[in-house]
Motif scaffolding. Sequence first.
Motif, PDB file in Angstrom:
ATOM      1  N   ILE A  15       3.765 -26.405  11.574  1.00 43.60           N
ATOM      2  CA  ILE A  15       3.151 -25.335  12.361  1.00 43.60           C
ATOM      3  C   ILE A  15       3.681 -23.995  11.879  1.00 43.60           C
ATOM      4  O   ILE A  15       4.893 -23.775  11.826  1.00 43.60           O
ATOM      5  CB  ILE A  15       3.449 -25.522  13.864  1.00 43.60           C
ATOM      6  N   VAL A  16       2.766 -23.094  11.523  1.00 45.84           N
ATOM      7  CA  VAL A  16       3.128 -21.756  11.048  1.00 45.84           C
ATOM      8  C   VAL A  16       2.941 -20.773  12.201  1.00 45.84           C
ATOM      9  O   VAL A  16       1.814 -20.493  12.609  1.00 45.84           O
ATOM     10  CB  VAL A  16       2.272 -21.338   9.840  1.00 45.84           C
ATOM     11  N   GLY A  17       4.057 -20.261  12.729  1.00 50.31           N
ATOM     12  CA  GLY A  17       3.988 -19.270  13.795  1.00 50.31           C
ATOM     13  C   GLY A  17       4.507 -19.791  15.119  1.00 50.31           C
ATOM     14  O   GLY A  17       3.985 -20.762  15.665  1.00 50.31           O
ATOM     15  N   ALA A  18       5.555 -19.109  15.652  1.00 47.58           N
ATOM     16  CA  ALA A  18       6.150 -19.507  16.931  1.00 47.58           C
ATOM     17  C   ALA A  18       5.673 -18.588  18.042  1.00 47.58           C
ATOM     18  O   ALA A  18       6.467 -18.014  18.786  1.00 47.58           O
ATOM     19  CB  ALA A  18       7.676 -19.506  16.838  1.00 47.58           C
ATOM     20  N   GLY A  19       4.347 -18.433  18.129  1.00 46.38           N
ATOM     21  CA  GLY A  19       3.743 -17.750  19.264  1.00 46.38           C
ATOM     22  C   GLY A  19       3.308 -18.767  20.300  1.00 46.38           C
ATOM     23  O   GLY A  19       3.630 -19.961  20.201  1.00 46.38           O
ATOM     24  N   PRO A  20       2.549 -18.332  21.317  1.00 51.45           N
ATOM     25  CA  PRO A  20       2.157 -19.260  22.372  1.00 51.45           C
ATOM     26  C   PRO A  20       1.313 -20.427  21.865  1.00 51.45           C
ATOM     27  O   PRO A  20       1.413 -21.540  22.399  1.00 51.45           O
ATOM     28  CB  PRO A  20       1.382 -18.390  23.364  1.00 51.45           C
ATOM     29  N   ALA A  21       0.487 -20.214  20.839  1.00 54.91           N
ATOM     30  CA  ALA A  21      -0.350 -21.303  20.320  1.00 54.91           C
ATOM     31  C   ALA A  21       0.487 -22.332  19.569  1.00 54.91           C
ATOM     32  O   ALA A  21       0.406 -23.535  19.824  1.00 54.91           O
ATOM     33  CB  ALA A  21      -1.445 -20.737  19.405  1.00 54.91           C
TER      34      ALA A  21
END
Length: 549
Positions: A15-21
């Motif tokens: 998973i690329v990106g530790a935002g809410p999604a």
Amino acid sequence: MAEIERESMEYDVVIVGAGPAGLSAAIRLKQLDPDLSVVVLEKGSEVGAHILSGAVLDTAGLDALIPDWKEKGAPITVEVKEDNFYILGEAGALRIPNWPMPPLMSNHGKYIVSMANVCRWMAAQAEELGVEVFPGMACSQIVWGENGEVRGVVAGEMGLQSDGTPGPHYEPGMELLGKYVFLAEGVRGSLTKEVMARFDLSKGHCPQKFGLGMKEIWEIDPEKHRPGTVTHTMGWPLGKNAGGGSFIYHLDNNQVYVGFVVHLNYENPHLYPYMEFQRFKHHPMVAELLKGGKRVAYGARAISEGGWQSIPKVVAPGVAILGCSAGLVNVPRIKGNHNAMWSGIHAAEAAHAAIKAGRASDELSDYETALRTGPVGRDLKKVRNVKPMWSRWGMVPSLVLGGLDMWTNQLFGLSLFGTLRHGKSDAESTGKARDFPKITYPKPDGVISFDRLTNVAFSFTNHEESQPCHLKLKDPEIPIKVNLPEYDEPAQRYCPAGVYEVVEKDGKPTFVINFQNCVHCKTCDIKDPSQNINWTTPQGGDGPNYPNM
């Protein structure tokens, strides 16, 4: 340069990106099967460092993901108590009553939050479940499989010199490979752009539309502080120059979020979005609130505004596109975090089912279906005509007709207007400088309004200066040869961080890129009329370091 050799690691899902999604996807995967190997890669120096959002949170997505979030201590405590909407003139304000607005517009029962802090909390929940979360790991390349599928990403490459060659402390990074890769990079992600172009994922869909959101955190006089108060405005100072509006949210600790959004389909290239924001704060209603207070943080980011019509195909072999990378913001509600969380949940469930069935690196069509027919599709479809109405007919007609359209969608599940399409891209909407008047902006007073570079210091942005510039020009001559004579080089103004300048050098105009100032908003990649600027990720850990945006 010789082929770089990298070590590789295999996961079930990368998973690329530790935002809410991205974090919702990671949590859901581990809830479904604790034995799945899941890694989350975040380019910010820590989780939350690059998260900037309004934000009034609709907890619907989080309720589905972690029903007991209150008991688990989520930093979601300031419930909305008062909901105000104004149309501003230069000296006054007209309050629009709440009763004519469809119920979907109500903020009661929602929460004023720092999404940066919510994401930090979500990352801790993910790690407790066994997810590996690595901040400071920028993902700079896609790893393509033998059959053209997405196999993984290159993460953690560090130490390149300004010419792109390895320096003395060069680290090649690693290939993180997965049965499936989730791109949750946020708006206009660099890897998402590459995947969308390779697989032509926007075919048959409207172009994505964007806004530029700028935000300051203020500590104000305790006597003026009303926790739980939400205020939105439209009108002055933008007027007919551009669409957009503001938000003022009272959270706890005598703090207020003051934000301003400018739709990026504006025509006049002389428009200066940042200065429109600073001018807005001098409206009597706002200035009185801020008087005696102090600004403690600043940031900016692009916002996806295309909605239902602009969602691309979100799957391709080996890859799924989540959250703001897919463009899931509900524009009239000014909310997207709940849809980002839903997208993570849906993608995780599709990947889990596929892996359980022995599949890998194919298209997760179940995710596409769930996104379009589930809560995200229902949320966005009801409001699909509001943004194109505003673009076509302006603020007042869109308020009336958009309100009517939302009511008929809410009550009967249909629109009298069908589905209106978006027109040109935001870059194509930019007019020629000679056709529009120049706009004179008042000088910031240093008390309520601030010059751009002073404010950028409050984003705590830092970039290693010896690395290559991450803002790539397709043709270095276009800024001076084309954009300057035709558009008065609008990069000088549309960038909210002062990255781009035109300076005199040896008696000639020269285009200068101060990439160290970049707050990763991606506006340049979106609005440049020649589409000559390509935003790519700098090395990991660089960029803004937002405290609680």
